[in-house]
Design a protein around this motif. Sequence first.
Motif: not given
Ligand SMILES: [Zn+2]
Lengths: 248, 325
Positions: B218, B220-221, B278, B281
């Motif tokens: 991911c 993002r995370c 995701c 997250c």
């Molecule tokens: Zn994520």
Amino acid sequence: MITLNINGLSVSVEKGTTLLEVSRFYGFPIPTLCHMEGLSPYGACRLCVVEIGEGPRAKLVTSCTYPAEEGLKVRTSSARVVRARKVILELLLASCPQSKVIQDLASAHNIRRQRFRQEHEDCIMCGLCVRMCEEQMMAKAIGFRGRGETRTIGTPFDIRSEVCRLCGGCIYVCPACQLRCTYTDPDKAICGGCANLSPPCLEKEPFEDMMCYMEPCVACEITAASKKPETGREKEGKGAGDAIEDIL
Amino acid sequence: MNRAEKGEEALLSDKGEGLCATCLHLETCEYLRSFGSPRFECDEFEGIRPSALAGIIDKFGSAHGGIISILEAVQAKYGYLPRHALNLTAERTGRSLVDIYGVATFYKSFSLKPRGKHLLSVCLGTACHVRGAQAVAREFEERLDVKAGDTTADKEFTLHTVNCLGACALGPVAVVDGHYFSKVNASKVRSIIDKSKTGLDAVDAETDIRVFPLETSCPRCNHSFMDPERLLDGHPSIRVTAAFADKHGWLRLSSLYGSYSVESEDPIPKDTIVNFFCPHCHAEIAGATVCTDCGAPMVAMIVRGGGMLQICSRRGCKNHMFDLV
Ligand SMILES: [Zn+2]
Ligand code: SF4
Ligand code: SF4
Ligand code: SF4
Ligand code: SF4
Ligand code: FES
Ligand code: FES
Ligand SMILES: [Zn+2]
């Protein structure tokens, strides 16, 4: 029929009636700014807030958009409501102090000060003009453009709209509009030139910020060229009729 | 008032009369000047043909909400939304110009001005900001001699600053034409500009030939998407959450680069644009760009070992991009 309670009075109304309509019908005044009979409710100005519910679950809602509900308890001028209204009016004064409509509302609600940063917006985004144009004039000549801080009202591409009927409806309903046909100094602006048909903007320096959507103005016949000299493409010796054709 | 009197304004006019309205040569065209009226056929024409535009618009029909898809497709094709494209969209869909103009000005991804050959976005989101993205943006501005939001005089670059591209783990991030550059600092700026000019797709061509498994995570995370429990093409699959229409369920993609095997909880009709999330997250995995083939948003994932994989979110569209960083 729906039965609800307004300021302690139990009343019955048709389903679908808004709290504003009910309150006004039974004689409880609620100030409004972005609401107008004949136009769909929009809920932009928040001035018409009322308190519903009880105890810790009581909350403020805009009465112009909130439909009457069975058993609802409504207070149209509780301390909380009055406080909220005053702050909203202060904010409106901060953004558009030259509006006669807002000034009158402020004075009617005993606003004696204004604690926010002073601005001189020529629009408060109430959407009245847009709804007027769409719903009553069936024209859809103007609308919202952009978003957030840079949101504005106007015609697509800022050129004269082909579908505008030159009806003046937008100007007629605009609470901020007096500014547009007044003096070059926004601070001193209050004249309602459009309303009394003797626009002072004719004798004064053209006010650059004038932005009504009619080309030319039906009241004062000011055309785009003289309103915005730096962008107008108007050549000498043309009449107002030609100017209509001339795209900004 | 006749056309000659109105002069050039008429040629730029809304209805897109003739070819000249959208011709790149409009401003300097001698031919046109001597004739004074727009052409309907012209060998020198370079620009957007009204008929091609009409084709794009009609493809999407006039269904509610179709406006965004139409505008995306027009923008994917021409790089911006020409004025007469909006007029034509209004005309052909029966929607009012005010509404269409409102949509076009509302979303930042739409541009009403022609943009440079390369679109360069520098992320100034929180994660990138704390790692010095401001200096990167300034360096780009100076090197390109252009302010954010504008296009360079040579029409090579349009520079944008954006707030979070959803690849915080790679920050500071800069994206050129959909290709991600990670951990950018001021000294890398020059090479990014040079690389963009010489062509970023060269990287694609090399990697495209081979078929190899990718491990993705991911943006993002940074949690892995890999699902060793379920094999696809003999390798652990990439598992994400997919949402479309009112459906919401898992989606597995083959991790073999070059393979398009997909499995999903709910069958996804062809041409549906799917939103990817995701599973860890729950953030939406969205790319910064739209598909150059179909105009749907691209979905970006981090590739282990360094890199960014982007796939088109439209079911059936095979467009993808892979950047090594
Ligand atoms: Zn994520
Ligand atoms: S004058 Fe034009 S823009 Fe204003 S309400 Fe009438 S039609 Fe709409
Ligand atoms: S122009 Fe006037 S009527 Fe229209 S949204 Fe602004 S304040 Fe309201
Ligand atoms: S130009 Fe005319 S309509 Fe417009 S603001 Fe001035 S007086 Fe009013
Ligand atoms: S090159 Fe042809 S199409 Fe282009 S502006 Fe000149 S006459 Fe018109
Ligand atoms: S009158 Fe209700 S929000 Fe403006
Ligand atoms: S803050 Fe830059 S990608 Fe999220
Ligand atoms: Zn695609």
